[in-house]
Scaffold this motif. Structure first.
Motif, PDB file in Angstrom:
ATOM      1  N   ASP A   1       0.855  -1.157   0.073  1.00 14.06           N
ATOM      2  CA  ASP A   1       0.075   0.130   0.102  1.00 14.06           C
ATOM      3  C   ASP A   1       0.847   1.127   0.138  1.00 14.06           C
ATOM      4  OD1 ASP A   1      -2.052  -1.676   0.143  1.00 14.06           O
ATOM      5  OD2 ASP A   1      -2.199  -1.451   2.322  1.00 14.06           O
ATOM      6  N   GLN A   2       2.221   1.125   0.235  1.00 14.10           N
ATOM      7  CA  GLN A   2       2.947   2.333   0.089  1.00 14.10           C
ATOM      8  C   GLN A   2       2.876   3.288   1.230  1.00 14.10           C
ATOM      9  OE1 GLN A   2       2.931   3.073  -4.237  1.00 14.10           O
ATOM     10  NE2 GLN A   2       5.314   2.822  -3.993  1.00 14.10           N
ATOM     11  N   LYS A   3       2.332   2.910   2.297  1.00 15.93           N
ATOM     12  CA  LYS A   3       2.092   3.687   3.362  1.00 15.93           C
ATOM     13  C   LYS A   3       3.310   4.199   4.314  1.00 15.93           C
ATOM     14  CE  LYS A   3      -2.634   3.738   2.671  1.00 15.93           C
ATOM     15  NZ  LYS A   3      -3.448   3.051   3.818  1.00 15.93           N
ATOM     16  N   ASP A   4       3.316   5.260   5.025  1.00  9.21           N
ATOM     17  CA  ASP A   4       4.454   5.542   5.745  1.00  9.21           C
ATOM     18  C   ASP A   4       4.111   5.169   7.076  1.00  9.21           C
ATOM     19  OD1 ASP A   4       5.916   7.009   7.569  1.00  9.21           O
ATOM     20  OD2 ASP A   4       5.544   9.062   6.958  1.00  9.21           O
ATOM     21  N   ILE A   5       4.673   4.090   7.547  1.00 11.12           N
ATOM     22  CA  ILE A   5       4.806   3.371   8.597  1.00 11.12           C
ATOM     23  C   ILE A   5       5.300   3.935  10.138  1.00 11.12           C
ATOM     24  CG2 ILE A   5       4.270   0.913   7.622  1.00 11.12           C
ATOM     25  CD1 ILE A   5       6.909   0.545   8.324  1.00 11.12           C
ATOM     26  N   SER A   6       5.673   5.135   9.713  1.00  4.58           N
ATOM     27  CA  SER A   6       5.998   5.993  10.980  1.00  4.58           C
ATOM     28  C   SER A   6       5.040   6.827  11.591  1.00  4.58           C
ATOM     29  CB  SER A   6       7.375   6.770  10.517  1.00  4.58           C
ATOM     30  OG  SER A   6       6.977   7.841   9.734  1.00  4.58           O
ATOM     31  N   GLU A   7       3.624   7.027  10.499  1.00  7.70           N
ATOM     32  CA  GLU A   7       2.825   7.986  10.964  1.00  7.70           C
ATOM     33  C   GLU A   7       1.708   7.019  11.720  1.00  7.70           C
ATOM     34  OE1 GLU A   7       1.685  10.753  10.117  1.00  7.70           O
ATOM     35  OE2 GLU A   7       3.177  11.573   8.896  1.00  7.70           O
ATOM     36  N   ILE A   8       1.357   7.682  12.698  1.00  7.80           N
ATOM     37  CA  ILE A   8       0.485   7.040  13.933  1.00  7.80           C
ATOM     38  C   ILE A   8      -0.749   6.291  13.247  1.00  7.80           C
ATOM     39  CG2 ILE A   8      -0.794   9.125  14.330  1.00  7.80           C
ATOM     40  CD1 ILE A   8       0.028   6.320  16.725  1.00  7.80           C
ATOM     41  N   ASP A   9      -1.424   7.245  11.930  1.00  4.60           N
ATOM     42  CA  ASP A   9      -2.643   6.761  11.590  1.00  4.60           C
ATOM     43  C   ASP A   9      -2.512   5.350  10.832  1.00  4.60           C
ATOM     44  OD1 ASP A   9      -4.177   8.831  12.488  1.00  4.60           O
ATOM     45  OD2 ASP A   9      -4.169  10.295  10.788  1.00  4.60           O
ATOM     46  N   THR A  10      -1.366   5.342  10.031  1.00  2.00           N
ATOM     47  CA  THR A  10      -1.121   4.281   9.361  1.00  2.00           C
ATOM     48  C   THR A  10      -0.913   3.059  10.440  1.00  2.00           C
ATOM     49  OG1 THR A  10       0.059   5.199   7.481  1.00  2.00           O
ATOM     50  CG2 THR A  10       0.726   2.969   7.872  1.00  2.00           C
ATOM     51  N   LEU A  11      -0.151   3.386  11.344  1.00  2.00           N
ATOM     52  CA  LEU A  11       0.002   2.235  12.470  1.00  2.00           C
ATOM     53  C   LEU A  11      -1.161   1.683  12.814  1.00  2.00           C
ATOM     54  CD1 LEU A  11       3.113   3.787  14.219  1.00  2.00           C
ATOM     55  CD2 LEU A  11       3.029   1.636  12.630  1.00  2.00           C
ATOM     56  N   LEU A  12      -2.120   2.705  13.445  1.00  2.00           N
ATOM     57  CA  LEU A  12      -3.493   2.167  14.067  1.00  2.00           C
ATOM     58  C   LEU A  12      -4.409   1.600  13.163  1.00  2.00           C
ATOM     59  CD1 LEU A  12      -4.044   5.299  16.250  1.00  2.00           C
ATOM     60  CD2 LEU A  12      -2.925   3.126  16.807  1.00  2.00           C
ATOM     61  N   SER A  13      -4.236   1.734  11.952  1.00  2.00           N
ATOM     62  CA  SER A  13      -4.999   1.111  10.922  1.00  2.00           C
ATOM     63  C   SER A  13      -4.397  -0.300  11.014  1.00  2.00           C
ATOM     64  CB  SER A  13      -4.968   2.002   9.528  1.00  2.00           C
ATOM     65  OG  SER A  13      -5.535   1.028   8.508  1.00  2.00           O
ATOM     66  N   ALA A  14      -3.232  -0.497  10.832  1.00  2.00           N
ATOM     67  CA  ALA A  14      -2.893  -1.880  10.858  1.00  2.00           C
ATOM     68  C   ALA A  14      -3.295  -2.786  12.132  1.00  2.00           C
ATOM     69  CB  ALA A  14      -1.002  -1.996  10.520  1.00  2.00           C
ATOM     70  N   VAL A  15      -3.065  -1.841  13.231  1.00  2.00           N
ATOM     71  CA  VAL A  15      -3.463  -2.505  14.406  1.00  2.00           C
ATOM     72  C   VAL A  15      -4.990  -3.088  14.269  1.00  2.00           C
ATOM     73  CG1 VAL A  15      -4.069  -1.942  16.791  1.00  2.00           C
ATOM     74  CG2 VAL A  15      -1.963  -1.464  15.917  1.00  2.00           C
ATOM     75  N   SER A  16      -5.700  -2.347  13.740  1.00  2.00           N
ATOM     76  CA  SER A  16      -7.065  -2.694  13.609  1.00  2.00           C
ATOM     77  C   SER A  16      -7.437  -3.579  12.691  1.00  2.00           C
ATOM     78  CB  SER A  16      -7.918  -1.253  13.122  1.00  2.00           C
ATOM     79  OG  SER A  16      -8.086  -0.483  13.949  1.00  2.00           O
ATOM     80  N   GLU A  17      -6.663  -3.759  11.510  1.00  2.00           N
ATOM     81  CA  GLU A  17      -6.522  -5.009  10.574  1.00  2.00           C
ATOM     82  C   GLU A  17      -6.182  -6.227  11.404  1.00  2.00           C
ATOM     83  OE1 GLU A  17      -4.632  -6.077   6.363  1.00  2.00           O
ATOM     84  OE2 GLU A  17      -4.636  -4.010   6.994  1.00  2.00           O
ATOM     85  N   ALA A  18      -5.340  -6.070  12.252  1.00  2.00           N
ATOM     86  CA  ALA A  18      -4.653  -7.232  12.910  1.00  2.00           C
ATOM     87  C   ALA A  18      -5.746  -7.767  13.923  1.00  2.00           C
ATOM     88  CB  ALA A  18      -3.296  -7.085  13.554  1.00  2.00           C
ATOM     89  N   GLY A  19      -6.778  -7.132  14.339  1.00  2.00           N
ATOM     90  CA  GLY A  19      -7.863  -7.502  15.249  1.00  2.00           C
ATOM     91  C   GLY A  19      -7.441  -7.042  16.643  1.00  2.00           C
ATOM     92  N   LEU A  20      -6.615  -5.701  16.790  1.00  2.00           N
ATOM     93  CA  LEU A  20      -6.189  -5.308  17.991  1.00  2.00           C
ATOM     94  C   LEU A  20      -6.856  -3.939  18.322  1.00  2.00           C
ATOM     95  CD1 LEU A  20      -2.502  -6.084  17.653  1.00  2.00           C
ATOM     96  CD2 LEU A  20      -3.728  -6.914  19.504  1.00  2.00           C
ATOM     97  N   ASP A  21      -6.898  -3.601  19.376  1.00  2.00           N
ATOM     98  CA  ASP A  21      -7.573  -2.344  19.821  1.00  2.00           C
ATOM     99  C   ASP A  21      -6.702  -0.987  19.501  1.00  2.00           C
ATOM    100  OD1 ASP A  21      -8.027  -0.095  22.326  1.00  2.00           O
ATOM    101  OD2 ASP A  21      -9.742  -1.022  21.640  1.00  2.00           O
ATOM    102  N   ALA A  22      -7.257  -0.151  18.639  1.00  2.00           N
ATOM    103  CA  ALA A  22      -6.516   1.123  18.189  1.00  2.00           C
ATOM    104  C   ALA A  22      -6.279   1.870  19.148  1.00  2.00           C
ATOM    105  CB  ALA A  22      -7.170   1.877  17.222  1.00  2.00           C
ATOM    106  N   GLU A  23      -7.026   2.171  20.336  1.00  2.00           N
ATOM    107  CA  GLU A  23      -6.831   3.225  21.191  1.00  2.00           C
ATOM    108  C   GLU A  23      -5.734   2.448  22.251  1.00  2.00           C
ATOM    109  OE1 GLU A  23      -7.740   6.196  21.608  1.00  2.00           O
ATOM    110  OE2 GLU A  23      -8.083   5.765  19.284  1.00  2.00           O
ATOM    111  N   ALA A  24      -5.939   1.178  22.427  1.00  2.00           N
ATOM    112  CA  ALA A  24      -4.872   0.547  23.371  1.00  2.00           C
ATOM    113  C   ALA A  24      -3.706   0.846  22.690  1.00  2.00           C
ATOM    114  CB  ALA A  24      -5.080  -0.711  23.781  1.00  2.00           C
ATOM    115  N   ALA A  25      -3.180   0.543  21.322  1.00  2.00           N
ATOM    116  CA  ALA A  25      -2.224   0.653  20.549  1.00  2.00           C
ATOM    117  C   ALA A  25      -1.580   2.181  20.748  1.00  2.00           C
ATOM    118  CB  ALA A  25      -2.159   0.293  19.239  1.00  2.00           C
ATOM    119  N   ARG A  26      -2.513   3.206  20.683  1.00  2.00           N
ATOM    120  CA  ARG A  26      -2.257   4.786  20.919  1.00  2.00           C
ATOM    121  C   ARG A  26      -1.508   4.959  22.209  1.00  2.00           C
ATOM    122  NH1 ARG A  26      -3.815   9.129  17.955  1.00  2.00           N
ATOM    123  NH2 ARG A  26      -5.558   7.831  17.107  1.00  2.00           N
ATOM    124  N   SER A  27      -1.826   4.212  23.182  1.00  2.00           N
ATOM    125  CA  SER A  27      -1.527   4.482  24.557  1.00  2.00           C
ATOM    126  C   SER A  27      -0.180   3.827  24.689  1.00  2.00           C
ATOM    127  CB  SER A  27      -2.494   3.854  25.594  1.00  2.00           C
ATOM    128  OG  SER A  27      -1.922   3.855  26.684  1.00  2.00           O
TER     129      SER A  27
END
Length: 219
Positions: free
Chosen positions: A135-161
């Motif tokens: 997808d050529q996303k910037d994986i240093s960006e928080i939104d990209t990371l949280l999107s991957a977290v959600s895709e993996a079935g994890l809680d995005a807000e917990a990941a943000r924390s």
């Protein structure tokens, strides 16, 4: 004994970085070998930063490869074409262009370390590989990371924390030191059964052989 216990299983520890194309290639080759042999694996991913000093804004990928490895533009293009072809054969899409960038990956390793405690490390690793290479996303960006977290079935807000608190940072540093202190200087590096170290993407046949070797010794 449960039905799952009847399947032969090998522990495979994979030291890797999310921005390493050969890490996803090597894993997919291993996955094919597992499917062909009927052997199952307990996969654990371990952190390694190819570019720990990479600034937050990253760097153009082609420029980075030329600076780090001394590659010419033609060599860099050939390498991308080889990876794209190899990825397609393994069912993975590499999408490179002149604007592709290399990123700092410390945040991804912190999330992967946390995801292991949640039992979802492997799905997150796959989501991050896809986000970066396909997808050529910037994986240093928080939104990209949280999107991957959600895709993996994890809680995005917990990941943000996790990222905001830095709660996994020291754990990641300790694990990086563990592997580098044992001579790991490049990735992928796979340890089979806690015994056999295989570096680089070695191909389906090589992985099939070492899996059979591990099972024969276990028997």
């Amino acid at each position: 004994m449960s039905a799952a216990d009847t399947h032969p299983t090998v522990q495979v520890d994979i030291v890797s970085d999310v921005v390493c194309p050969w890490c996803i290639v090597g894993f997919l080759q291993l996955d094919q070998a597992l499917q062909q042999t009927g052997i199952q694996a307990r996969i654990r991913w371990h952190p390694f930063e190819l570019n720990p000093a990479m600034p937050p804004e990253g760097q153009n990928l082609r420029e980075h490869i030329m600076e780090k490895y001394g590659s010419t533009p033609d060599q860099s293009q050939q390498a991308r074409q080889q990876l794209t072809k190899l990825g397609a054969e393994l069912g993975f899409a590499f999408n490179f262009d002149d604007d592709s960038r290399i990123m700092n990956t410390f945040s991804t390793h912190q999330l992967l370390d946390w995801a292991e405690t949640q039992g979802r490390q492997h799905p997150l690793k796959m989501a991050l590989f896809k986000a970066y290479f396909t997808d050529q996303k910037d994986i240093s960006e928080i939104d990209t990371l949280l999107s991957a977290v959600s895709e993996a079935g994890l809680d995005a807000e917990a990941a943000r924390s996790v990222l905001e608190s830095g709660q996994q940072a020291s754990s990641v540093r300790e694990k990086q030191e563990f592997w580098t202190s044992r001579g790991i200087s490049g990735v992928p590096s796979m340890v089979f059964g806690g015994k056999y170290l295989v570096t680089g993407a070695q191909g389906v046949d090589a992985y099939r052989q070492i899996l059979h070797r591990c099972m024969a010794e276990a028997a």
